[in-house]
Write a protein that holds these residues in place. Sequence first.
Motif, short mmCIF file in Angstrom:
data_model
loop_
_atom_site.label_atom_id
_atom_site.label_comp_id
_atom_site.label_asym_id
_atom_site.label_seq_id
_atom_site.Cartn_x
_atom_site.Cartn_y
_atom_site.Cartn_z
N ASP A 50 -6.75 16.47 43.10
CA ASP A 50 -5.63 17.41 43.20
C ASP A 50 -4.31 16.80 42.77
O ASP A 50 -3.35 17.52 42.45
CB ASP A 50 -5.51 17.94 44.63
CG ASP A 50 -6.67 18.86 45.01
OD1 ASP A 50 -7.32 19.37 44.08
OD2 ASP A 50 -6.91 19.05 46.22
N SER A 51 -4.23 15.47 42.76
CA SER A 51 -2.97 14.82 42.38
C SER A 51 -2.76 14.78 40.87
O SER A 51 -1.66 14.51 40.40
CB SER A 51 -2.94 13.39 42.92
OG SER A 51 -3.99 12.61 42.35
N THR A 52 -3.82 15.07 40.08
CA THR A 52 -3.72 15.00 38.63
C THR A 52 -2.94 16.19 38.08
O THR A 52 -3.20 17.34 38.43
CB THR A 52 -5.11 14.96 37.99
OG1 THR A 52 -5.80 13.77 38.41
CG2 THR A 52 -5.01 14.94 36.47
N ILE A 53 -2.01 15.90 37.19
CA ILE A 53 -1.23 16.93 36.51
C ILE A 53 -1.29 16.66 35.01
O ILE A 53 -1.07 15.53 34.57
CB ILE A 53 0.24 16.95 36.98
CG1 ILE A 53 0.32 17.31 38.46
CG2 ILE A 53 1.07 17.92 36.14
CD1 ILE A 53 1.72 17.19 39.05
N PHE A 54 -1.62 17.67 34.24
CA PHE A 54 -1.62 17.57 32.79
C PHE A 54 -0.45 18.38 32.24
O PHE A 54 -0.21 19.51 32.66
CB PHE A 54 -2.91 18.12 32.18
CG PHE A 54 -4.09 17.20 32.33
CD1 PHE A 54 -3.94 15.83 32.30
CD2 PHE A 54 -5.37 17.72 32.48
CE1 PHE A 54 -5.02 14.99 32.42
CE2 PHE A 54 -6.46 16.90 32.60
CZ PHE A 54 -6.29 15.53 32.57
#
Length: 296
Positions: free
Chosen positions: A114-118
């Motif tokens: 959930d911490s991943t942002i693209f």
Amino acid sequence: MKFSFPSLPLLTIFLFLLPSSIQSQMCLRNCGKETLKYPFGSGPGCGDPRFLPHITCNQQKLTFTTHTGSYPITSIDYSNQVMYISDPTMSTCSCTLPSKGFGLDWNAPFTFDDSTIFALVDCSMNSSSICKTRSYDDGSNSKLQCDQNTQICDVMHSCRPSSININLPISTCCVYTPVNLGPSFDMDLDKLQCSSYTGFYNYNDQQVDPQKWNYGIALKYKFSVTNDYPSSCDACEKSYGFCGYSEVYNSFLCNCPNGINTTTDCFFTSSYNHGFRNGVAWLINVVAWSLVRLIL
């Protein structure tokens, strides 16, 4: 004279019961600077077999591989079951690079944390319908966005010249958060009409300074469908063993510090070598004396 050897069947049974058929191998406990623990392994027979096609340790470098390429593993958070990787073709606040995007294999035991942002960079205004146009009340220019979060693009526009937004208007940025790449788990930048992307997983309490962010991709992994830690592996590790598997049947094996594989734990192996050598020596003496007595 015809001799009979009543002790030989017992010898055959005894040798058959010895763990001589157990494969001997040594699972590495480290790959470079990274500690290896279950479900990760250094090669075939080590760790969880589901992870083997995706995780490799070659020349002391731990690597994650998907259909889109191979990526260095920067760290593993075993307590939270999160693996962090970097993409050499990914843009950051200090460097812009062309990229084909990133994708996960659909059958891999990984999902996006959930911490991943693209953030997609240098996108066409006529990009895929995944990105939509937003108009502001003040009549200002619209911008592309993949979700509702546009603050990230605003902040990334502050990157230094000759970096990620070199000569690019802010309207060419759109953001995936939370990450959802569809059933194929694939980011096709050609289809999205974007030339590059960036990914990060931690602001480092510097939400307005993109140069301080942790760039890369955070992936969540699971032990099983129920995500329960195998009890057999727990017992193995408590005996200083490394959890592995049989390459023939994919059944559990515990790799002990002396290289012996067992189906339980390593508590017996500390005395195994000494006891085995003494036992074999004793058995040889018994058989030798039996043969001498029979001959005489």
